[in-house]
Scaffold this motif. Structure first.
Motif, PDB file in Angstrom:
ATOM      1  N   ARG A 403       0.759  -1.226   0.111  1.00  0.00           N
ATOM      2  CA  ARG A 403      -0.091  -0.173   0.023  1.00  0.00           C
ATOM      3  C   ARG A 403       0.739   1.261   0.079  1.00  0.00           C
ATOM      4  O   ARG A 403       0.531   2.290  -0.496  1.00  0.00           O
ATOM      5  CB  ARG A 403      -0.896  -0.156   1.238  1.00  0.00           C
ATOM      6  N   ASN A 404       2.042   1.226   0.437  1.00  0.00           N
ATOM      7  CA  ASN A 404       2.758   2.306   0.763  1.00  0.00           C
ATOM      8  C   ASN A 404       3.988   2.538  -0.191  1.00  0.00           C
ATOM      9  O   ASN A 404       4.668   3.476  -0.210  1.00  0.00           O
ATOM     10  CB  ASN A 404       3.168   2.370   2.005  1.00  0.00           C
ATOM     11  N   PHE A 405       4.192   1.376  -1.126  1.00  0.00           N
ATOM     12  CA  PHE A 405       5.421   1.561  -1.846  1.00  0.00           C
ATOM     13  C   PHE A 405       5.186   2.526  -2.913  1.00  0.00           C
ATOM     14  O   PHE A 405       4.085   3.042  -3.418  1.00  0.00           O
ATOM     15  CB  PHE A 405       5.296   0.394  -2.824  1.00  0.00           C
ATOM     16  N   ILE A 406       6.334   3.137  -3.161  1.00  0.00           N
ATOM     17  CA  ILE A 406       6.429   4.186  -4.591  1.00  0.00           C
ATOM     18  C   ILE A 406       6.100   3.303  -5.733  1.00  0.00           C
ATOM     19  O   ILE A 406       6.897   2.068  -5.793  1.00  0.00           O
ATOM     20  CB  ILE A 406       7.977   4.912  -4.648  1.00  0.00           C
ATOM     21  N   LYS A 407       5.204   3.565  -6.447  1.00  0.00           N
ATOM     22  CA  LYS A 407       5.010   2.801  -7.655  1.00  0.00           C
ATOM     23  C   LYS A 407       5.824   2.937  -8.993  1.00  0.00           C
ATOM     24  O   LYS A 407       6.194   4.261  -8.881  1.00  0.00           O
ATOM     25  CB  LYS A 407       3.390   2.841  -7.845  1.00  0.00           C
ATOM     26  N   PRO A 408       5.863   1.943  -9.802  1.00  0.00           N
ATOM     27  CA  PRO A 408       6.947   2.189 -10.889  1.00  0.00           C
ATOM     28  C   PRO A 408       6.584   3.573 -11.779  1.00  0.00           C
ATOM     29  O   PRO A 408       7.589   4.254 -12.195  1.00  0.00           O
ATOM     30  CB  PRO A 408       6.763   0.939 -11.670  1.00  0.00           C
ATOM     31  N   ASP A 409       5.328   4.106 -11.810  1.00  0.00           N
ATOM     32  CA  ASP A 409       5.037   5.175 -12.588  1.00  0.00           C
ATOM     33  C   ASP A 409       5.342   6.463 -11.744  1.00  0.00           C
ATOM     34  O   ASP A 409       5.079   7.307 -12.327  1.00  0.00           O
ATOM     35  CB  ASP A 409       3.559   5.270 -13.116  1.00  0.00           C
ATOM     36  N   GLU A 410       5.604   6.288 -10.391  1.00  0.00           N
ATOM     37  CA  GLU A 410       6.105   7.486  -9.624  1.00  0.00           C
ATOM     38  C   GLU A 410       7.506   8.026  -9.549  1.00  0.00           C
ATOM     39  O   GLU A 410       7.926   8.908  -9.002  1.00  0.00           O
ATOM     40  CB  GLU A 410       5.512   7.313  -8.320  1.00  0.00           C
ATOM     41  N   PHE A 411       8.431   7.264 -10.436  1.00  0.00           N
ATOM     42  CA  PHE A 411       9.621   7.576 -10.526  1.00  0.00           C
ATOM     43  C   PHE A 411       9.889   8.504 -11.811  1.00  0.00           C
ATOM     44  O   PHE A 411       9.185   8.495 -12.912  1.00  0.00           O
ATOM     45  CB  PHE A 411      10.622   6.330 -10.899  1.00  0.00           C
ATOM     46  N   PRO A 412      10.815   9.596 -11.768  1.00  0.00           N
ATOM     47  CA  PRO A 412      11.819   9.648 -10.545  1.00  0.00           C
ATOM     48  C   PRO A 412      10.859  10.371  -9.252  1.00  0.00           C
ATOM     49  O   PRO A 412      10.055  11.113  -9.396  1.00  0.00           O
ATOM     50  CB  PRO A 412      12.658  10.626 -10.939  1.00  0.00           C
ATOM     51  N   TYR A 413      11.285   9.646  -8.273  1.00  0.00           N
ATOM     52  CA  TYR A 413      10.678   9.995  -6.905  1.00  0.00           C
ATOM     53  C   TYR A 413      11.562  10.887  -6.021  1.00  0.00           C
ATOM     54  O   TYR A 413      12.475  10.406  -5.516  1.00  0.00           O
ATOM     55  CB  TYR A 413      10.001   8.990  -6.519  1.00  0.00           C
ATOM     56  N   GLN A 414      11.220  11.891  -5.485  1.00  0.00           N
ATOM     57  CA  GLN A 414      11.842  12.911  -4.776  1.00  0.00           C
ATOM     58  C   GLN A 414      11.350  12.627  -3.254  1.00  0.00           C
ATOM     59  O   GLN A 414      10.042  12.725  -2.675  1.00  0.00           O
ATOM     60  CB  GLN A 414      11.561  14.151  -4.959  1.00  0.00           C
ATOM     61  N   THR A 415      12.381  11.918  -2.197  1.00  0.00           N
ATOM     62  CA  THR A 415      11.846  11.731  -1.002  1.00  0.00           C
ATOM     63  C   THR A 415      12.138  12.931  -0.237  1.00  0.00           C
ATOM     64  O   THR A 415      12.696  13.971  -0.658  1.00  0.00           O
ATOM     65  CB  THR A 415      12.827  10.627  -0.296  1.00  0.00           C
ATOM     66  N   PRO A 416      11.367  12.923   1.042  1.00  0.00           N
ATOM     67  CA  PRO A 416      11.569  13.996   1.978  1.00  0.00           C
ATOM     68  C   PRO A 416      12.883  14.028   2.655  1.00  0.00           C
ATOM     69  O   PRO A 416      13.279  14.968   3.517  1.00  0.00           O
ATOM     70  CB  PRO A 416      10.582  13.696   2.982  1.00  0.00           C
ATOM     71  N   VAL A 417      13.810  13.074   2.388  1.00  0.00           N
ATOM     72  CA  VAL A 417      15.117  13.274   2.982  1.00  0.00           C
ATOM     73  C   VAL A 417      16.072  13.200   2.029  1.00  0.00           C
ATOM     74  O   VAL A 417      17.207  12.370   1.896  1.00  0.00           O
ATOM     75  CB  VAL A 417      15.292  11.968   3.956  1.00  0.00           C
ATOM     76  N   ALA A 418      16.159  14.435   0.937  1.00  0.00           N
ATOM     77  CA  ALA A 418      17.151  14.633   0.055  1.00  0.00           C
ATOM     78  C   ALA A 418      17.210  13.761  -1.103  1.00  0.00           C
ATOM     79  O   ALA A 418      17.775  14.265  -2.283  1.00  0.00           O
ATOM     80  CB  ALA A 418      18.403  14.660   0.773  1.00  0.00           C
ATOM     81  N   LEU A 419      17.168  12.458  -1.173  1.00  0.00           N
ATOM     82  CA  LEU A 419      17.576  11.593  -2.521  1.00  0.00           C
ATOM     83  C   LEU A 419      16.388  11.702  -3.485  1.00  0.00           C
ATOM     84  O   LEU A 419      14.910  11.824  -3.087  1.00  0.00           O
ATOM     85  CB  LEU A 419      17.550  10.047  -1.910  1.00  0.00           C
ATOM     86  N   GLU A 420      16.591  11.742  -4.680  1.00  0.00           N
ATOM     87  CA  GLU A 420      15.801  11.409  -5.937  1.00  0.00           C
ATOM     88  C   GLU A 420      15.980  10.055  -6.478  1.00  0.00           C
ATOM     89  O   GLU A 420      16.986   9.771  -7.131  1.00  0.00           O
ATOM     90  CB  GLU A 420      16.033  12.377  -6.577  1.00  0.00           C
ATOM     91  N   TYR A 421      15.019   9.157  -6.035  1.00  0.00           N
ATOM     92  CA  TYR A 421      15.141   7.663  -6.492  1.00  0.00           C
ATOM     93  C   TYR A 421      14.856   7.751  -8.272  1.00  0.00           C
ATOM     94  O   TYR A 421      13.966   8.559  -8.588  1.00  0.00           O
ATOM     95  CB  TYR A 421      14.154   6.658  -6.133  1.00  0.00           C
ATOM     96  N   ASP A 422      15.642   6.986  -8.824  1.00  0.00           N
ATOM     97  CA  ASP A 422      15.280   7.084 -10.476  1.00  0.00           C
ATOM     98  C   ASP A 422      14.512   6.057 -11.084  1.00  0.00           C
ATOM     99  O   ASP A 422      13.793   6.422 -11.733  1.00  0.00           O
ATOM    100  CB  ASP A 422      16.799   6.965 -11.184  1.00  0.00           C
ATOM    101  N   ILE A 423      14.721   5.012 -10.495  1.00  0.00           N
ATOM    102  CA  ILE A 423      13.812   3.712 -11.031  1.00  0.00           C
ATOM    103  C   ILE A 423      13.666   2.641 -10.166  1.00  0.00           C
ATOM    104  O   ILE A 423      14.582   2.531  -9.231  1.00  0.00           O
ATOM    105  CB  ILE A 423      14.418   3.367 -12.406  1.00  0.00           C
TER     106      ILE A 423
END
Lengths: 788, 184
Positions: A403-423
């Motif tokens: 329920r809480n996963f970042i989903k594949p269509d939500e990348f790139p995803y900016q987290t609230p703790v500085a990182l931006e996940y690419d995929i």
């Protein structure tokens, strides 16, 4: 795919020499006329040196010299530098105490270096060390985070009140408070991440070899990054410019992070070699490794998760204290901050996160990166917390995660703790893991175990890690005091064989194989005609070394970029030889062909033409075929995955048996699946070690009690099941290889999976927590307390 | 670490007191004692070879006698240094009481170890120290009175056993310990 190219499970080239005893480790190297160094270490955690009497040792048979901290200080030797500066949330810089290679006046941990004896034999040096008389004033010590933080605790450093090195934060505190204010439920957990000792199979060793004829120094050392050692020791400690200092790290028998750092012994032997004008060799014995290699982990945290009615994560609040030891090791302050708190989003869309981290000094061995370095601490905290949230909310732990996963269509995803996940595709990893673990039939297996009187439990953990820490300018803004790129040189020799010089360093990773696969893929050169040279600053142009699962993602990409330059130049040479235009030359399978024709030239002939340029475009092209590339990544890479562990517990003895372990990892594109699987096996084993066996123990006075293999329990083959390993590939979006890194994943995802399984197995006793390591005694006691 | 024990010695309290203060007697009774020198009326210096678990080292020991209350009690304060092997330090309160026509010696020691001794031998220190104390008082009792026997506070029911039996039990325990380590 070419036969031995990217994706092929090629056997490791280096193994022949390792399994036939032909490896060349530092201790295998002996220099003519060398002396042996033995170091006197402090038996006290904290003490003032009242007197240090070395005359008897100096007069002992075979002894050439004895040096103390005063000698090194008088010669102007500097302190060991810290490679990462952290700024506290009030804007003040971290406390950064001096760290002389040999202690001056005060010793700060058991094992602190006090004096060094140089003698003709190791035995003579050992005997002479016994003759050094040190009179200490025993000073009060703090060994644990609780002791260090207690009111009125003895201070490790006078200029670090409260023993606090830094008090740092990340994330939005106000937004997190707001998230908690609207939460339907809040789940909290107290987490101790147990202190570990890396215990690489090969103990550290160093040989300093000063050449008075040339006024040049060579240091042979068990390092994961010789260029970094050259920079740190040369520039900060001994004042030797790069062109006068060569650092060689030959075969190294395991590092796990503990061999990244610049250690005192390296500076001591290098400096001492000049004083006596002879090579000086030091090799740690196992006992010495326990009290002088940087330790790992040692966090105490409190974490709270705010959830909505239907289990949506709204906010995460974390307060962590991290034990840094007595001195700041090379990357010590970066581990519990930049490499830990930035990963607290995990694989989840938690919109508000705030973490406070206090780095604290204690009178213990310095703590620094150990396989995973910060990320295992983040993953353990988060995945234990999520499992507890599942229990409290009554939502299935897998469903709650999904329920809480970042989903594949939500990348790139900016987290609230500085990182931006690419995929990433976290559901896919969970699906694969569940299937491979035969999760659906767990109830049946639990029943079967119960019929034998055993408690069976299953635990799941997902993880994300950040590898190939970069780019340099961002890291610099975060406190890094070095660049984080990598360099590689490809030298095509006249007959078409290839020598690669890489700044990555192999100490078990198998680069001589995987990097050769990259060359084979790019140039079509036979796999056996490629050699990979690493670990020598005199041969390799530059390098930042191997740690943080960065070799493929940074070093491999640097190599690919150099190979691309070779391909471009080869096309130009071939164009000349074939009287065509370079744009029309296709380079494939080791042949350069004019597109649409059968006119071609072998790559070997191109190489020969480059070095015997009789028929060569000398007006427009330099002869030779050698290219170097430096590569500074645009972002971290983000390997992620799902681990599932099944344990069986004997309630009568408390013994936990890992009966199955499944890992479904996304490492991006895979160069050599066999090597990747081996890396996963090693990481999972170390993760199981942390979860069930390993614990570094100090007593209250700072004496190390788990200082040998008798008392420090490493996992053994009979503690482990056969691992089920699979991968799920989403290629990294910002490097040409699409690779992410696989070295640490096992050690990151495993501990929470194991402990979640243990807690699950004990659920009938209403036990909802189990500290690591889950030893038989702890498990048995927990069962007794629950039943009585 | 705390350790205590008691010994019944078939000799007068004065004789036991004198013997405890006789360097020659002490030298004879301390296991592995290579030299023992009296520096002052209340201070001694000794070199003792001892093995604790895997650590075998020469301990440079300084002992001083405090709270002297002859012939009833005193406190033994000591520090041993063993170079690379580490150190031990502590104190023992010794009491002599007249009992059953002889003397009951009780000791109550508190000590700590450091360096390699703690690192690789901490689990064994208690046993090794107990054994050293037993060896010391065993020899001491024999020197004063060949028929002496020893009791442990928590093993007082074993009082009927002679010192040979205790030695045999000690040896068996030591062997079991070694065997256990080899198996690990």
């Amino acid at each position: 795919m070419t036969e031995n190219g990217i994706g092929a499970a090629v056997r490791r080239k280096e193994d022949h020499r390792f399994i036939t005893g032909k490896g060349q480790y530092v201790d295998d190297i002996n220099r003519p006329n060398q002396l042996y160094a033995v170091i006197l270490r402090s038996p006290l955690a904290h003490g003032k040196i009242k007197s240090l009497e070395t005359d008897a040792a100096k007069a002992a048979p075979g002894v050439v010299a004895v040096f103390t901290g005063a000698d090194m200080a008088a010669a102007g030797v500097g302190g060991l530098p810290c490679g990462w500066g952290i700024t506290s949330s009030d804007g003040s810089p971290m406390a950064e105490p001096g760290h002389p290679p040999l202690a001056v006046d005060v010793v700060h941990h058991v094992g602190d270096q006090v004096a060094v004896v140089l003698a003709e034999t190791k035995a003579a040096a050992r005997d002479a060390v016994e003759l050094i008389e040190v009179d200490y004033d025993d000073l009060p010590a703090v060994a644990s985070l609780d002791a260090a933080g207690a009111e009125g605790a003895p201070l490790v450093w006078d200029d670090a009140p409260g023993n606090i090195c830094f008090d740092w934060e990340i994330g939005d505190a106000a937004a997190t408070d707001a998230a908690f204010a609207k939460a339907a439920q809040v789940v909290s957990i107290d987490i101790v991440n147990n202190r570990l000792i890396a215990n690489a199979m090969e103990p550290r060793a160093a040989i300093g070899d000063y050449d008075s004829g040339k006024d040049e120094y060579t240091l042979f050392t068990t390092s994961q990054n010789p260029h970094v050692i050259r920079m740190l020791m040369g520039a900060f400690v001994l004042g030797i410019p790069e062109h006068k200092l060569r650092v060689v790290s030959p075969d190294v028998g395991g590092g796990f992070g503990s061999k990244i750092f610049h250690y005192a012994e390296e500076a001591i032997v290098t400096w001492a070699s000049k004083q006596v004008d002879r090579p000086v060799k030091w090799t740690a014995d196992r006992s010495e490794s326990f009290i002088s290699d940087a330790h790992g982990r040692d966090h105490v945290s409190h974490a709270e998760l705010a959830l909505s009615e239907d289990g949506e994560f709204l906010g995460l609040r974390v307060d962590t204290r991290a034990n840094l030891g007595a001195y700041l090791s090379t990357f010590g302050p970066a581990v519990p901050t930049i490499l830990y708190a930035t990963l607290l989003a995990g694989t989840y869309k938690t919109p508000a996160i705030h973490a406070r981290v206090r780095g604290m000094f204690t009178h213990t061995v310095p703590v620094d990166a150990y396989r995973g370095a910060g990320r295992p601490e983040a993953s353990y905290l988060l995945e234990r917390l999520v499992d507890r949230a599942a229990k409290v909310t009554g939502i299935d732990p897998i469903e709650l995660r999904r329920r809480n996963f970042i989903k594949p269509d939500e990348f790139p995803y900016q987290t609230p703790v500085a990182l931006e996940y690419d995929i990433g595709d976290y559901d896919a990893a969970v699906d694969k893991a569940l299937e491979l673990a035969d999760y659906d039939n767990f109830a049946q297996r639990r029943e079967e175990s119960a019929s034998r009187g055993k408690l069976r439990g299953v635990g799941i953990a997902t993880y994300i890690e950040a590898c190939g820490i970069a780019p340099s300018n961002v890291a610099g803004a975060l406190g890094a005091r070095a660049g984080l790129y990598e360099a590689g040189t490809v030298r095509v020799n006249p007959t078409g064989s290839v020598s690669v010089f890489t700044g990555s360093h192999s100490h078990g990773q198998g680069h001589e194989t995987t990097f050769a696969q990259l060359v084979t893929e790019a140039l079509g050169v036979d796999f056996d005609n490629v050699s990979i040279v690493h670990g020598d600053t005199a041969k390799v142009p530059f390098g930042m070394g191997t740690y943080g699962s960065r070799s493929a993602a940074v070093g491999g990409v640097a190599l690919m970029n150099a190979l691309e330059k070779i391909r471009t130049k080869s096309r130009k040479i071939a164009a000349h030889l074939l009287e065509a235009s370079a744009e029309d030359i296709e380079f494939k399978d080791g042949k350069l062909t004019v597109v649409g024709t059968d006119r071609s030239v072998a790559f070997g002939d191109v190489a020969m033409a480059a070095y015997v340029p009789h028929n060569y475009p000398l007006d427009t092209l330099e002869p030779g075929l050698e290219e170097t590339a430096f590569y500074d990544p645009k972002n971290f890479t983000f390997p992620a995955g799902c681990h599932i562990c099944e344990v069986e517990i004997d309630p009568d003895t408390g013994v936990v048996d890992v009966v199955s372990f499944t890992a479904a990892d996304d490492f991006g594109r895979i160069i050599n699946p066999m090597i990747v699987e081996g890396q996963v096996h090693g990481g999972v084993t170390q993760g199981i070690g942390q979860a069930l066996y390993e614990q570094c123990v100090y007593d209250d006075s700072g004496q190390l009690l788990s200082g040998s293999m008798m008392d420090y329990c490493l996992p053994r083959a009979d503690n482990l099941p056969n691992f089920a390993v699979t991968t799920n590939v989403t290629p990294c979006t910002h490097n040409v290889l699409g690779v992410k890194g696989c070295g640490e994943a096992g050690a990151i995802g495993t501990p929470p999976a194991v402990i979640n399984a243990v807690v699950n197995a004990l659920s009938e006793y209403k036990i909802d927590d189990m500290p690591m390591p889950a030893t038989p005694e702890r498990v048995w006691q927990a069962i007794q307390s629950a039943t009585n | 670490m705390e350790i205590k024990g008691e010994y019944q010695i078939d000799a007068s309290r004065e004789a036991v007191w004198d013997a405890l203060n006789d360097p020659e007697m002490l030298k004879k009774c301390i296991p592995g004692c290579e030299s023992l020198e009296q520096i002052s009326a209340t201070e001694l210096k000794a070199k003792v070879m001892a093995a604790i678990g895997p650590v075998r080292a020469r301990f440079d020991t300084r002992l001083s006698l405090e709270n002297l209350n002859p012939p009833q009690s005193y406190t033994l304060v000591g520090e041993s240094k063993a170079g690379m092997a580490g150190f031990g330090r502590g104190s023992a309160a010794v009491r002599l009481e007249e009992s059953n026509g002889g003397t009951l010696l009780t000791y109550n020691a508190d000590f700590k170890v450091g360096g390699k001794l703690a690192q690789v031998g901490s689990r064994l220190v208690m046993g090794a120290t107990k054994k050293t104390a037993d060896d010391f008082f065993g020899t001491f009792s024999r020197e004063l009175d060949p028929g002496a026997m020893r009791m442990d506070i928590d093993e007082a029911t074993g009082g009927a056993m002679n010192s040979m039996t205790w030695k045999a039990i000690g040896a068996a325990v030591a062997l079991l310990l070694i065997w256990w380590f080899l198996l690990r």
